[in-house]
Design a protein around this motif. Structure first.
Motif, PDB file in Angstrom:
ATOM      1  N   GLU A 184       0.804  -1.213   0.000  1.00  0.00           N
ATOM      2  CA  GLU A 184       0.000   0.000   0.000  1.00  0.00           C
ATOM      3  C   GLU A 184       0.843   1.272   0.000  1.00  0.00           C
ATOM      4  O   GLU A 184       0.323   2.358  -0.214  1.00  0.00           O
ATOM      5  CB  GLU A 184      -0.954  -0.015   1.191  1.00  0.00           C
ATOM      6  N   THR A 185       2.144   1.127   0.263  1.00  0.00           N
ATOM      7  CA  THR A 185       3.040   2.290   0.267  1.00  0.00           C
ATOM      8  C   THR A 185       3.822   2.432  -1.032  1.00  0.00           C
ATOM      9  O   THR A 185       4.603   3.369  -1.184  1.00  0.00           O
ATOM     10  CB  THR A 185       4.047   2.205   1.434  1.00  0.00           C
ATOM     11  N   LEU A 186       3.630   1.506  -1.954  1.00  0.00           N
ATOM     12  CA  LEU A 186       4.390   1.526  -3.204  1.00  0.00           C
ATOM     13  C   LEU A 186       3.663   2.341  -4.271  1.00  0.00           C
ATOM     14  O   LEU A 186       2.439   2.242  -4.421  1.00  0.00           O
ATOM     15  CB  LEU A 186       4.607   0.103  -3.714  1.00  0.00           C
ATOM     16  N   SER A 187       4.416   3.105  -5.036  1.00  0.00           N
ATOM     17  CA  SER A 187       3.832   3.791  -6.182  1.00  0.00           C
ATOM     18  C   SER A 187       3.590   2.785  -7.305  1.00  0.00           C
ATOM     19  O   SER A 187       4.112   1.666  -7.289  1.00  0.00           O
ATOM     20  CB  SER A 187       4.766   4.896  -6.669  1.00  0.00           C
TER      21      SER A 187
ATOM     22  N   ARG B 136      -0.695 -16.272 -12.167  1.00  0.00           N
ATOM     23  CA  ARG B 136      -1.385 -16.423 -10.880  1.00  0.00           C
ATOM     24  C   ARG B 136      -1.444 -15.072 -10.187  1.00  0.00           C
ATOM     25  O   ARG B 136      -0.412 -14.479  -9.848  1.00  0.00           O
ATOM     26  CB  ARG B 136      -0.673 -17.449 -10.005  1.00  0.00           C
ATOM     27  N   LEU B 137      -2.657 -14.610  -9.959  1.00  0.00           N
ATOM     28  CA  LEU B 137      -2.877 -13.283  -9.397  1.00  0.00           C
ATOM     29  C   LEU B 137      -3.632 -13.407  -8.076  1.00  0.00           C
ATOM     30  O   LEU B 137      -4.718 -13.991  -8.031  1.00  0.00           O
ATOM     31  CB  LEU B 137      -3.692 -12.423 -10.364  1.00  0.00           C
ATOM     32  N   MET B 138      -3.070 -12.855  -7.027  1.00  0.00           N
ATOM     33  CA  MET B 138      -3.751 -12.870  -5.733  1.00  0.00           C
ATOM     34  C   MET B 138      -4.522 -11.564  -5.562  1.00  0.00           C
ATOM     35  O   MET B 138      -3.953 -10.476  -5.684  1.00  0.00           O
ATOM     36  CB  MET B 138      -2.756 -13.059  -4.589  1.00  0.00           C
ATOM     37  N   VAL B 139      -5.815 -11.710  -5.289  1.00  0.00           N
ATOM     38  CA  VAL B 139      -6.691 -10.546  -5.201  1.00  0.00           C
ATOM     39  C   VAL B 139      -7.471 -10.607  -3.893  1.00  0.00           C
ATOM     40  O   VAL B 139      -8.197 -11.570  -3.631  1.00  0.00           O
ATOM     41  CB  VAL B 139      -7.671 -10.487  -6.384  1.00  0.00           C
ATOM     42  N   GLN B 140      -7.311  -9.571  -3.097  1.00  0.00           N
ATOM     43  CA  GLN B 140      -8.132  -9.396  -1.902  1.00  0.00           C
ATOM     44  C   GLN B 140      -9.292  -8.472  -2.262  1.00  0.00           C
ATOM     45  O   GLN B 140      -9.064  -7.333  -2.665  1.00  0.00           O
ATOM     46  CB  GLN B 140      -7.317  -8.780  -0.769  1.00  0.00           C
ATOM     47  N   PRO B 141     -10.538  -8.949  -2.154  1.00  0.00           N
ATOM     48  CA  PRO B 141     -11.663  -8.079  -2.497  1.00  0.00           C
ATOM     49  C   PRO B 141     -11.649  -6.813  -1.643  1.00  0.00           C
ATOM     50  O   PRO B 141     -11.396  -6.891  -0.432  1.00  0.00           O
ATOM     51  CB  PRO B 141     -12.890  -8.945  -2.176  1.00  0.00           C
TER      52      PRO B 141
ATOM     53  N   ASN C 113      -8.662 -14.137   1.367  1.00  0.00           N
ATOM     54  CA  ASN C 113      -9.679 -13.857   2.378  1.00  0.00           C
ATOM     55  C   ASN C 113      -8.990 -13.422   3.656  1.00  0.00           C
ATOM     56  O   ASN C 113      -8.611 -14.235   4.491  1.00  0.00           O
ATOM     57  CB  ASN C 113     -10.546 -15.096   2.622  1.00  0.00           C
ATOM     58  N   ALA C 114      -8.785 -12.118   3.770  1.00  0.00           N
ATOM     59  CA  ALA C 114      -8.058 -11.563   4.912  1.00  0.00           C
ATOM     60  C   ALA C 114      -9.024 -11.214   6.035  1.00  0.00           C
ATOM     61  O   ALA C 114     -10.187 -10.891   5.798  1.00  0.00           O
ATOM     62  CB  ALA C 114      -7.280 -10.328   4.480  1.00  0.00           C
ATOM     63  N   PRO C 115      -8.534 -11.257   7.282  1.00  0.00           N
ATOM     64  CA  PRO C 115      -9.397 -10.942   8.418  1.00  0.00           C
ATOM     65  C   PRO C 115      -9.628  -9.445   8.556  1.00  0.00           C
ATOM     66  O   PRO C 115      -8.839  -8.628   8.071  1.00  0.00           O
ATOM     67  CB  PRO C 115      -8.616 -11.496   9.611  1.00  0.00           C
ATOM     68  N   ALA C 116     -10.706  -9.094   9.251  1.00  0.00           N
ATOM     69  CA  ALA C 116     -10.924  -7.699   9.607  1.00  0.00           C
ATOM     70  C   ALA C 116      -9.874  -7.289  10.646  1.00  0.00           C
ATOM     71  O   ALA C 116      -9.395  -8.135  11.398  1.00  0.00           O
ATOM     72  CB  ALA C 116     -12.334  -7.547  10.166  1.00  0.00           C
ATOM     73  N   PRO C 117      -9.455  -6.030  10.705  1.00  0.00           N
ATOM     74  CA  PRO C 117      -9.988  -4.912   9.925  1.00  0.00           C
ATOM     75  C   PRO C 117      -9.361  -4.749   8.543  1.00  0.00           C
ATOM     76  O   PRO C 117      -9.820  -3.937   7.761  1.00  0.00           O
ATOM     77  CB  PRO C 117      -9.652  -3.714  10.804  1.00  0.00           C
ATOM     78  N   ARG C 118      -8.314  -5.517   8.233  1.00  0.00           N
ATOM     79  CA  ARG C 118      -7.648  -5.337   6.936  1.00  0.00           C
ATOM     80  C   ARG C 118      -8.489  -5.851   5.787  1.00  0.00           C
ATOM     81  O   ARG C 118      -8.508  -5.262   4.699  1.00  0.00           O
ATOM     82  CB  ARG C 118      -6.283  -6.040   6.955  1.00  0.00           C
ATOM     83  N   GLY C 119      -9.178  -6.982   6.004  1.00  0.00           N
ATOM     84  CA  GLY C 119      -9.912  -7.610   4.925  1.00  0.00           C
ATOM     85  C   GLY C 119     -11.401  -7.707   5.189  1.00  0.00           C
ATOM     86  O   GLY C 119     -11.916  -7.199   6.186  1.00  0.00           O
TER      87      GLY C 119
ATOM     88  N   VAL D  43      -7.797 -20.421  -2.899  1.00  0.00           N
ATOM     89  CA  VAL D  43      -8.195 -19.499  -1.843  1.00  0.00           C
ATOM     90  C   VAL D  43      -7.039 -19.395  -0.871  1.00  0.00           C
ATOM     91  O   VAL D  43      -6.481 -20.415  -0.441  1.00  0.00           O
ATOM     92  CB  VAL D  43      -9.456 -19.989  -1.106  1.00  0.00           C
ATOM     93  N   LYS D  44      -6.649 -18.168  -0.531  1.00  0.00           N
ATOM     94  CA  LYS D  44      -5.728 -17.967   0.593  1.00  0.00           C
ATOM     95  C   LYS D  44      -6.597 -17.617   1.788  1.00  0.00           C
ATOM     96  O   LYS D  44      -7.183 -16.529   1.857  1.00  0.00           O
ATOM     97  CB  LYS D  44      -4.719 -16.859   0.316  1.00  0.00           C
ATOM     98  N   GLU D  45      -6.674 -18.532   2.723  1.00  0.00           N
ATOM     99  CA  GLU D  45      -7.567 -18.379   3.873  1.00  0.00           C
ATOM    100  C   GLU D  45      -6.760 -17.943   5.085  1.00  0.00           C
ATOM    101  O   GLU D  45      -5.944 -18.694   5.606  1.00  0.00           O
ATOM    102  CB  GLU D  45      -8.283 -19.705   4.164  1.00  0.00           C
ATOM    103  N   GLU D  46      -6.982 -16.704   5.534  1.00  0.00           N
ATOM    104  CA  GLU D  46      -6.239 -16.208   6.684  1.00  0.00           C
ATOM    105  C   GLU D  46      -7.123 -15.540   7.722  1.00  0.00           C
ATOM    106  O   GLU D  46      -6.649 -14.771   8.559  1.00  0.00           O
ATOM    107  CB  GLU D  46      -5.114 -15.268   6.242  1.00  0.00           C
ATOM    108  N   THR D  47      -8.427 -15.822   7.674  1.00  0.00           N
ATOM    109  CA  THR D  47      -9.278 -15.380   8.766  1.00  0.00           C
ATOM    110  C   THR D  47      -8.958 -16.234   9.994  1.00  0.00           C
ATOM    111  O   THR D  47      -8.332 -17.287   9.904  1.00  0.00           O
ATOM    112  CB  THR D  47     -10.762 -15.513   8.401  1.00  0.00           C
ATOM    113  N   LEU D  48      -9.405 -15.781  11.139  1.00  0.00           N
ATOM    114  CA  LEU D  48      -9.117 -16.503  12.380  1.00  0.00           C
ATOM    115  C   LEU D  48     -10.404 -16.986  13.042  1.00  0.00           C
ATOM    116  O   LEU D  48     -11.340 -16.204  13.195  1.00  0.00           O
ATOM    117  CB  LEU D  48      -8.340 -15.596  13.342  1.00  0.00           C
ATOM    118  N   PRO D  49     -10.450 -18.263  13.419  1.00  0.00           N
ATOM    119  CA  PRO D  49      -9.439 -19.292  13.184  1.00  0.00           C
ATOM    120  C   PRO D  49      -9.526 -19.819  11.753  1.00  0.00           C
ATOM    121  O   PRO D  49     -10.616 -20.127  11.261  1.00  0.00           O
ATOM    122  CB  PRO D  49      -9.809 -20.381  14.194  1.00  0.00           C
ATOM    123  N   ALA D  50      -8.376 -19.954  11.117  1.00  0.00           N
ATOM    124  CA  ALA D  50      -8.351 -20.373   9.717  1.00  0.00           C
ATOM    125  C   ALA D  50      -8.642 -21.851   9.549  1.00  0.00           C
ATOM    126  O   ALA D  50      -9.201 -22.259   8.535  1.00  0.00           O
ATOM    127  CB  ALA D  50      -6.986 -20.033   9.107  1.00  0.00           C
TER     128      ALA D  50
END
Length: 311
Positions: free
Chosen positions: A53-56, A103-108, A139-145, A166-173
């Motif tokens: 998020e800090t990259l141009s 292969r493209l990783m996309v967080q909605p 699938n990122a957890p809140a508050p980021r995802g 699917v990259k599953e990283e909610t808790l508990p995953a």
């Protein structure tokens, strides 16, 4: 089957080295070479751990181009393409596809909500503009995802055939991984664990095909993965236990810890961080360095990395 056809094993998210002004491309080459020497099965760039998020836009493009050139087809590459709009995701996706990365990783984006219909519509619009792309739904957890439920994830996968992982990283995953795999459509190739590999054994036991930790102890994670897949569960667990104190701290200090440890290992000179993360005071540094020492890894990149895990 071509080893690059399926995503399995250890796929670290590469950090972004910064110079006093801009990004440090020479250091990024060392980062990629360190990952390859550690024996990783693939690399991910950019991701949250890359301070994306800090990259141009230009920095992001130059760094991905460098990663692809350094990897040179030796391992799989996953390109992060997350962005707030369909148009931006498509832009990043086209850059990756032009480099041969499919292969493209996309967080909605959180702005569209956590409903399956909205997420499916977003990803379907992306897929329509990027033929040939394999989407990894992050699938990122809140508050980021968006913290999508397993039911929502499954509905999105059913509606969008381009979603292959699917990259599953909610808790508990763990329970989410079990639920997704129990009812997954045939076109879903696997579920990948997140959470910095803090839960990797549970994720693997539940059928996760891969893990996406940070980079700093990639050689330990590779050794753990190889032991697990060879049925050496006791050895894999011993490595897991060694890693946990450091990974608990990594959950707090994030990129600062990653870069500090990579500095100890001779990979990075400049440990600058752009993302808002807690500063390391003297006691935190001492704690991190003690935990790293207990991992039993070589301190310098010039030392043997693959197989460098101590007994």
């Amino acid at each position: 089957m071509d080893l690059l056809m399926l995503l399995t094993g250890i796929l670290p998210v590469l950090p972004t080295p910064f110079a006093d002004a801009g990004v440090d491309l020479d250091a990024m080459r060392r980062v990629v070479r360190f990952a390859l020497a550690a024996g990783v099965d693939g690399v991910v760039f950019p991701g949250f751990a890359s301070e994306v998020e800090t990259l141009s836009v230009d920095e992001r493009a130059a760094l991905l181009d460098l990663v692809v050139a350094e990897v040179d087809g030796r391992v799989a590459i996953v390109a992060g393409a997350s962005a707030p709009s369909v148009e931006e995701v498509v832009h990043y996706g086209r850059q990756a596809l032009a480099l041969g990365v499919t292969r493209l990783m996309v967080q909605p984006p959180k702005s569209i909500g956590a409903g399956a219909g909205a997420v499916a519509s977003f990803l379907a619009a992306v897929a329509a503009e990027l033929p040939g792309a394999e989407i990894i739904l992050q699938n990122a957890p809140a508050p980021r995802g968006s913290d999508l439920s397993p039911e929502a994830v499954l509905e999105v996968v059913r509606q969008v055939a381009a979603v292959r992982y699917v990259k599953e990283e909610t808790l508990p995953a763990g329970p989410a991984i079990t639920a997704i795999l129990a009812d997954a459509p045939e076109h879903l190739l696997g579920v990948i664990g997140g959470g910095g590999a803090r839960y990797i054994l549970d994720e693997y036991d539940r059928g996760a095909c891969a893990a996406m930790p940070a980079l700093e102890i990639a050689d330990l994670h590779v050794a753990l993965d190889r032991d697990y897949r060879a049925g050496r569960r006791r050895e894999a667990r011993a490595l897991y236990v060694k890693s946990l104190p450091l990974l608990v701290l990594q959950a707090v200090y994030r990129m600062r810890l990653t870069k500090h440890v990579l500095g100890l290992r001779g990979v990075l000179d400049n440990r600058a961080v752009r993302a808002p993360t807690p500063e390391l005071d003297a006691l935190a540094v001492r704690d991190i360095e003690s935990c790293f020492a207990e991992c039993g890894l070589q301190s310098l990149v010039s030392a043997p990395i693959a197989g460098g895990v101590g007994a």
